[in-house]
Design a protein around this motif. Structure first.
Motif, PDB file in Angstrom:
ATOM      1  N   PHE A 105       0.821  -1.215   0.000  1.00 23.41           N
ATOM      2  CA  PHE A 105       0.000   0.000   0.000  1.00 23.41           C
ATOM      3  C   PHE A 105       0.857   1.269   0.000  1.00 23.41           C
ATOM      4  O   PHE A 105       0.456   2.301  -0.550  1.00 23.41           O
ATOM      5  N   ARG A 123       1.548   1.986  -3.374  1.00 22.18           N
ATOM      6  CA  ARG A 123       0.296   2.228  -4.103  1.00 22.18           C
ATOM      7  C   ARG A 123       0.112   1.269  -5.280  1.00 22.18           C
ATOM      8  O   ARG A 123      -0.251   1.676  -6.394  1.00 22.18           O
ATOM      9  N   LYS A 124       0.351   0.015  -5.013  1.00 13.06           N
ATOM     10  CA  LYS A 124       0.149  -1.002  -6.040  1.00 13.06           C
ATOM     11  C   LYS A 124      -1.336  -1.333  -6.155  1.00 13.06           C
ATOM     12  O   LYS A 124      -2.044  -1.402  -5.141  1.00 13.06           O
ATOM     13  N   PRO A 125      -1.838  -1.549  -7.360  1.00  9.22           N
ATOM     14  CA  PRO A 125      -3.262  -1.885  -7.525  1.00  9.22           C
ATOM     15  C   PRO A 125      -3.536  -3.340  -7.150  1.00  9.22           C
ATOM     16  O   PRO A 125      -2.719  -4.232  -7.407  1.00  9.22           O
TER      17      PRO A 125
END
Length: 305
Positions: free
Chosen positions: A52, A55-57
């Motif tokens: 997180f 900011r990985k999807p």
């Protein structure tokens, strides 16, 4: 390859070398399944924080979670349990030496794996040398009639190495997935399955020693979360052959820590076996043969007159 990448490879090998020391400390107070469950749980928490933070999807395919979760069970949960089981009967340094067989076993598994890399002559020689080294490692236990369960423990340790080799080939099918995502979901799958099993089989852990907590946190944060996140980032940049060089560092660190901090002893036959295993790794790598051939190929042959 730059000095920076070599430093990272040595760093990762050193970290994995300390994991055998931490396992030896943990099994003094915890069962092997609990050791593995705590290790992957701590690693999963750290991996999600990193996931997180970067900011990985999140993947949208539900089947991907299932596949990566199963990958985590067989590449993390089960091997991480087998190593502490074996270390209850053999020194941590010997377990690390057996772990150094991973590249040798991986070459053999890849040869028979669908779409895998076929064995060439120099790799075949490396496999022979590697298993010769393994035979030397097991020879003291065979000679002693397996009185102390060493041979059985060596077999358990080798089973973990075999699992690593198989899951490395399985992981090739996920090469299109972002590395952080692979590591995070796989480790989480290992945690979700190993924690219930540990509680059912070994019960709630009762820890009295501070060094147990320290070893648990260290093996989870550094030897698992950090090391595997670094591994998945480093592999595309240096290649599997260069990265496999960390196996030269891991057993050396484990042996030194086991002897100096745990009072373990390594027999000369074990060191000989480690040397033969390393010879196998050099043959599999192939570069030592290229270096040896260069002067020969560059020498001008003059016929007698």
């Amino acid at each position: 390859m730059s000095a920076r990448y070599w430093a990272l490879i040595i760093f990762i090998g050193s970290i994995w070398g300390t994991s055998f020391l931490f396992n030896a400390v943990l099994i003094r107070e915890l069962g092997p399944i609990t050791v593995a469950a705590g290790r992957v749980t701590i690693a999963a928490l750290v991996s999600w924080l990193l996931f997180f933070a970067l900011r990985k999807p999140l993947p949208r395919d539900p089947m991907l979670y299932l596949k990566l979760g199963l990958l985590g069970v067989f590449s993390y949960a089960v091997p991480f349990t087998l190593f502490p089981i074996s270390q209850a009967h053999i020194p941590s340094g010997l377990a690390a030496i057996i772990n150094a067989l991973l590249p040798v076993v991986t070459v053999l598994v890849s040869h028979y794996w669908p779409g895998g890399e076929k064995i060439k002559r120099h790799k075949a020689a490396g496999v022979v040398a590697g298993f010769t080294g393994a035979a030397l490692l097991a020879s003291p236990s065979l000679a002693a009639g397996n009185e102390h369960g060493e041979l059985w423990a060596i077999a358990v340790c080798f089973a973990a190495v075999m699992l690593y080799a198989i899951t490395l080939n399985v992981a090739r099918s996920f090469k299109a997935i972002e590395p952080t995502t692979i590591a995070t979901i796989a480790i989480s799958g290992a945690a979700l399955t190993s924690v219930p099993v540990a509680l059912w089989v070994e019960g709630v852990p009762h820890i009295e020693r501070i060094e147990t907590w320290a070893a648990w946190i260290a093996i989870g944060v550094f030897c698992t979360a950090l090391a595997f996140q670094l591994m998945y980032r480093l592999l595309p940049r240096v290649g599997t052959t260069n990265f496999a060089s960390n196996t030269f560092v891991t057993p050396v660190v484990a042996v030194l820590l086991g002897v100096s901090l745990l009072g373990e002893s390594i027999r000369p036959i074990h060191l000989l076996g480690m040397g033969v295993v390393f010879l196998g790794l050099l043959l599999i790598d192939g570069r030592i043969l290229k270096i040896w051939r260069k002067p020969v190929s560059g020498t001008e042959v003059v016929s007698p007159r």
